[in-house]
Design a protein around this motif. Sequence first.
Motif, PDB file in Angstrom:
ATOM      1  N   MET A  72       6.340  45.666  -3.268  1.00 55.49           N
ATOM      2  CA  MET A  72       5.608  46.946  -2.985  1.00 55.49           C
ATOM      3  C   MET A  72       4.215  46.920  -4.060  1.00 55.49           C
ATOM      4  O   MET A  72       3.336  47.383  -3.753  1.00 55.49           O
ATOM      5  CB  MET A  72       6.525  48.346  -3.515  1.00 55.49           C
ATOM      6  CG  MET A  72       5.718  49.412  -3.089  1.00 55.49           C
ATOM      7  SD  MET A  72       6.676  50.909  -3.184  1.00 55.49           S
ATOM      8  CE  MET A  72       7.529  50.770  -1.412  1.00 55.49           C
ATOM      9  N   LEU A  73       4.503  46.190  -5.169  1.00 48.64           N
ATOM     10  CA  LEU A  73       3.633  46.089  -6.262  1.00 48.64           C
ATOM     11  C   LEU A  73       2.106  45.424  -5.843  1.00 48.64           C
ATOM     12  O   LEU A  73       1.079  45.428  -5.912  1.00 48.64           O
ATOM     13  CB  LEU A  73       3.973  45.308  -7.406  1.00 48.64           C
ATOM     14  CG  LEU A  73       4.834  45.944  -8.364  1.00 48.64           C
ATOM     15  CD1 LEU A  73       5.269  45.144  -9.611  1.00 48.64           C
ATOM     16  CD2 LEU A  73       4.264  47.172  -9.112  1.00 48.64           C
ATOM     17  N   GLY A  74       2.594  44.581  -4.505  1.00 48.01           N
ATOM     18  CA  GLY A  74       1.378  43.682  -3.994  1.00 48.01           C
ATOM     19  C   GLY A  74       0.611  44.633  -2.804  1.00 48.01           C
ATOM     20  O   GLY A  74      -0.066  44.023  -2.458  1.00 48.01           O
ATOM     21  N   ARG A  75       1.194  45.809  -2.626  1.00 47.19           N
ATOM     22  CA  ARG A  75       0.407  46.495  -1.681  1.00 47.19           C
ATOM     23  C   ARG A  75      -0.687  47.497  -2.193  1.00 47.19           C
ATOM     24  O   ARG A  75      -0.341  47.946  -3.264  1.00 47.19           O
ATOM     25  CB  ARG A  75       1.603  47.381  -0.665  1.00 47.19           C
ATOM     26  CG  ARG A  75       2.593  46.377   0.064  1.00 47.19           C
ATOM     27  CD  ARG A  75       3.530  47.289   0.677  1.00 47.19           C
ATOM     28  NE  ARG A  75       2.842  47.920   1.822  1.00 47.19           N
ATOM     29  CZ  ARG A  75       3.221  47.272   3.232  1.00 47.19           C
ATOM     30  NH1 ARG A  75       4.465  46.648   3.002  1.00 47.19           N
ATOM     31  NH2 ARG A  75       2.834  47.743   4.185  1.00 47.19           N
ATOM     32  N   ASP A  76      -1.541  47.892  -1.321  1.00 44.76           N
ATOM     33  CA  ASP A  76      -2.556  49.163  -1.817  1.00 44.76           C
ATOM     34  C   ASP A  76      -1.809  50.321  -2.040  1.00 44.76           C
ATOM     35  O   ASP A  76      -0.868  50.413  -1.483  1.00 44.76           O
ATOM     36  CB  ASP A  76      -3.525  49.322  -0.758  1.00 44.76           C
ATOM     37  CG  ASP A  76      -4.740  47.908  -0.641  1.00 44.76           C
ATOM     38  OD1 ASP A  76      -4.531  47.311  -1.750  1.00 44.76           O
ATOM     39  OD2 ASP A  76      -5.106  47.512   0.494  1.00 44.76           O
ATOM     40  N   SER A  77      -2.251  51.181  -2.622  1.00 45.15           N
ATOM     41  CA  SER A  77      -1.540  52.564  -2.899  1.00 45.15           C
ATOM     42  C   SER A  77      -1.630  53.084  -1.731  1.00 45.15           C
ATOM     43  O   SER A  77      -0.626  54.082  -1.581  1.00 45.15           O
ATOM     44  CB  SER A  77      -2.423  53.114  -4.099  1.00 45.15           C
ATOM     45  OG  SER A  77      -3.700  53.585  -3.606  1.00 45.15           O
ATOM     46  N   GLY A  78      -2.353  53.200  -0.641  1.00 49.51           N
ATOM     47  CA  GLY A  78      -2.084  54.140   0.331  1.00 49.51           C
ATOM     48  C   GLY A  78      -1.171  53.557   1.276  1.00 49.51           C
ATOM     49  O   GLY A  78      -0.750  54.130   2.451  1.00 49.51           O
ATOM     50  N   GLU A  79      -0.632  52.176   1.021  1.00 46.07           N
ATOM     51  CA  GLU A  79       0.314  51.450   2.229  1.00 46.07           C
ATOM     52  C   GLU A  79       1.489  51.298   1.566  1.00 46.07           C
ATOM     53  O   GLU A  79       2.588  50.720   1.869  1.00 46.07           O
ATOM     54  CB  GLU A  79      -0.326  50.146   2.345  1.00 46.07           C
ATOM     55  CG  GLU A  79      -1.815  50.259   3.399  1.00 46.07           C
ATOM     56  CD  GLU A  79      -2.089  48.734   3.486  1.00 46.07           C
ATOM     57  OE1 GLU A  79      -1.440  47.985   3.002  1.00 46.07           O
ATOM     58  OE2 GLU A  79      -3.082  48.590   4.328  1.00 46.07           O
ATOM     59  N   ARG A  80       1.973  52.257   0.497  1.00 48.37           N
ATOM     60  CA  ARG A  80       3.191  52.046  -0.112  1.00 48.37           C
ATOM     61  C   ARG A  80       4.434  53.076   0.323  1.00 48.37           C
ATOM     62  O   ARG A  80       5.503  53.212  -0.282  1.00 48.37           O
ATOM     63  CB  ARG A  80       2.924  52.355  -1.692  1.00 48.37           C
ATOM     64  CG  ARG A  80       2.305  51.126  -2.443  1.00 48.37           C
ATOM     65  CD  ARG A  80       2.258  51.169  -3.822  1.00 48.37           C
ATOM     66  NE  ARG A  80       1.661  49.946  -4.374  1.00 48.37           N
ATOM     67  CZ  ARG A  80       1.226  49.902  -5.429  1.00 48.37           C
ATOM     68  NH1 ARG A  80       1.480  51.078  -6.386  1.00 48.37           N
ATOM     69  NH2 ARG A  80       0.397  49.132  -6.105  1.00 48.37           N
ATOM     70  N   ALA A  81       4.077  53.775   1.323  1.00 46.45           N
ATOM     71  CA  ALA A  81       5.407  54.434   2.169  1.00 46.45           C
ATOM     72  C   ALA A  81       5.651  53.524   3.312  1.00 46.45           C
ATOM     73  O   ALA A  81       4.956  53.259   4.118  1.00 46.45           O
ATOM     74  CB  ALA A  81       4.632  55.917   2.273  1.00 46.45           C
ATOM     75  N   ILE A  82       6.940  53.374   3.178  1.00 47.00           N
ATOM     76  CA  ILE A  82       7.531  52.495   4.035  1.00 47.00           C
ATOM     77  C   ILE A  82       8.545  53.224   5.041  1.00 47.00           C
ATOM     78  O   ILE A  82       9.349  53.504   4.304  1.00 47.00           O
ATOM     79  CB  ILE A  82       8.064  51.002   3.721  1.00 47.00           C
ATOM     80  CG1 ILE A  82       6.969  50.253   2.556  1.00 47.00           C
ATOM     81  CG2 ILE A  82       8.332  50.171   4.811  1.00 47.00           C
ATOM     82  CD1 ILE A  82       5.690  49.840   3.211  1.00 47.00           C
ATOM     83  N   GLY A  83       8.545  53.197   6.390  1.00 52.06           N
ATOM     84  CA  GLY A  83       9.648  53.904   6.998  1.00 52.06           C
ATOM     85  C   GLY A  83      10.361  52.817   7.812  1.00 52.06           C
ATOM     86  O   GLY A  83       9.638  51.800   8.582  1.00 52.06           O
ATOM     87  N   GLN A  84      11.524  52.730   7.828  1.00 53.18           N
ATOM     88  CA  GLN A  84      12.388  51.986   8.600  1.00 53.18           C
ATOM     89  C   GLN A  84      13.403  52.752   9.444  1.00 53.18           C
ATOM     90  O   GLN A  84      14.085  53.727   9.065  1.00 53.18           O
ATOM     91  CB  GLN A  84      13.466  50.888   7.766  1.00 53.18           C
ATOM     92  CG  GLN A  84      14.184  50.105   8.432  1.00 53.18           C
ATOM     93  CD  GLN A  84      14.843  48.980   7.733  1.00 53.18           C
ATOM     94  OE1 GLN A  84      15.369  49.348   6.605  1.00 53.18           O
ATOM     95  NE2 GLN A  84      15.117  47.909   8.245  1.00 53.18           N
ATOM     96  N   HIS A  85      12.951  52.638  10.614  1.00 50.48           N
ATOM     97  CA  HIS A  85      13.708  53.345  11.646  1.00 50.48           C
ATOM     98  C   HIS A  85      15.311  52.679  11.836  1.00 50.48           C
ATOM     99  O   HIS A  85      15.266  51.399  11.856  1.00 50.48           O
ATOM    100  CB  HIS A  85      13.121  53.292  13.208  1.00 50.48           C
ATOM    101  CG  HIS A  85      13.944  53.786  14.070  1.00 50.48           C
ATOM    102  ND1 HIS A  85      14.870  53.204  15.111  1.00 50.48           N
ATOM    103  CD2 HIS A  85      13.881  55.249  14.509  1.00 50.48           C
ATOM    104  CE1 HIS A  85      15.524  54.180  16.064  1.00 50.48           C
ATOM    105  NE2 HIS A  85      15.077  55.385  15.642  1.00 50.48           N
ATOM    106  N   LEU A  86      16.551  53.466  11.704  1.00 46.77           N
ATOM    107  CA  LEU A  86      17.633  52.732  11.955  1.00 46.77           C
ATOM    108  C   LEU A  86      18.122  52.941  13.320  1.00 46.77           C
ATOM    109  O   LEU A  86      18.520  51.793  13.947  1.00 46.77           O
ATOM    110  CB  LEU A  86      18.373  53.533  10.830  1.00 46.77           C
ATOM    111  CG  LEU A  86      18.283  53.297   9.476  1.00 46.77           C
ATOM    112  CD1 LEU A  86      19.119  54.067   8.445  1.00 46.77           C
ATOM    113  CD2 LEU A  86      18.240  51.698   9.069  1.00 46.77           C
ATOM    114  N   PHE A  87      18.162  54.115  13.675  1.00 49.37           N
ATOM    115  CA  PHE A  87      18.836  54.576  15.153  1.00 49.37           C
ATOM    116  C   PHE A  87      18.272  55.762  15.410  1.00 49.37           C
ATOM    117  O   PHE A  87      17.938  56.594  14.952  1.00 49.37           O
ATOM    118  CB  PHE A  87      20.401  54.138  15.247  1.00 49.37           C
ATOM    119  CG  PHE A  87      20.945  55.165  14.256  1.00 49.37           C
ATOM    120  CD1 PHE A  87      21.634  56.515  14.705  1.00 49.37           C
ATOM    121  CD2 PHE A  87      21.429  54.847  13.030  1.00 49.37           C
ATOM    122  CE1 PHE A  87      22.167  57.454  13.902  1.00 49.37           C
ATOM    123  CE2 PHE A  87      21.954  55.562  12.187  1.00 49.37           C
ATOM    124  CZ  PHE A  87      22.578  56.902  12.682  1.00 49.37           C
TER     125      PHE A  87
END
Length: 150
Positions: A72-87
């Motif tokens: 996450m440190l390597g990402r831009d600040s606007g791209e630091r919200a990550i969503g993972q769909h489970l089911f």
Amino acid sequence: MTTTSALVAEGALHVQPASGAFSLTWLLIGFPVLGTVVLMVVGRRTNRWGAYFGAAMSWASFVIAAILFVTMLGRDSGERAIGQHLFSWVPAGSFQVDAGLLLDPLSLAFVLLITFVGSLIHVYSIAYMADDPDRRLFFSYLNLFVAAML
């Protein structure tokens, strides 16, 4: 409502879909749950090695959290919200409830805190509970507690 979820609801923050290392996000909760299930299901046969297995599952979650932190440190600040769909749960016509995980810098800080401190408690408890005949049960509950905190 947390700041990140409020920004997502307003459309001010775009949630990136999980890919690469972030597709491992479900393992943060999966490892402690696996520890709980194995120690509960296998039962007394885990008395010798169950404490070590429970601690290993907690440390595995910490390792995944550390990998996600560095990634996450390597990402831009606007791209630091990550969503993972489970089911998808309860799909009924046009109504659908999805279960997923949202990982942002604040939640990742808490994940690192929970997994590190929880793992240290596991290590301390190995010696502290050494003479308890049902210590595998204690480590099973401790893994369940870490999973619930996550």
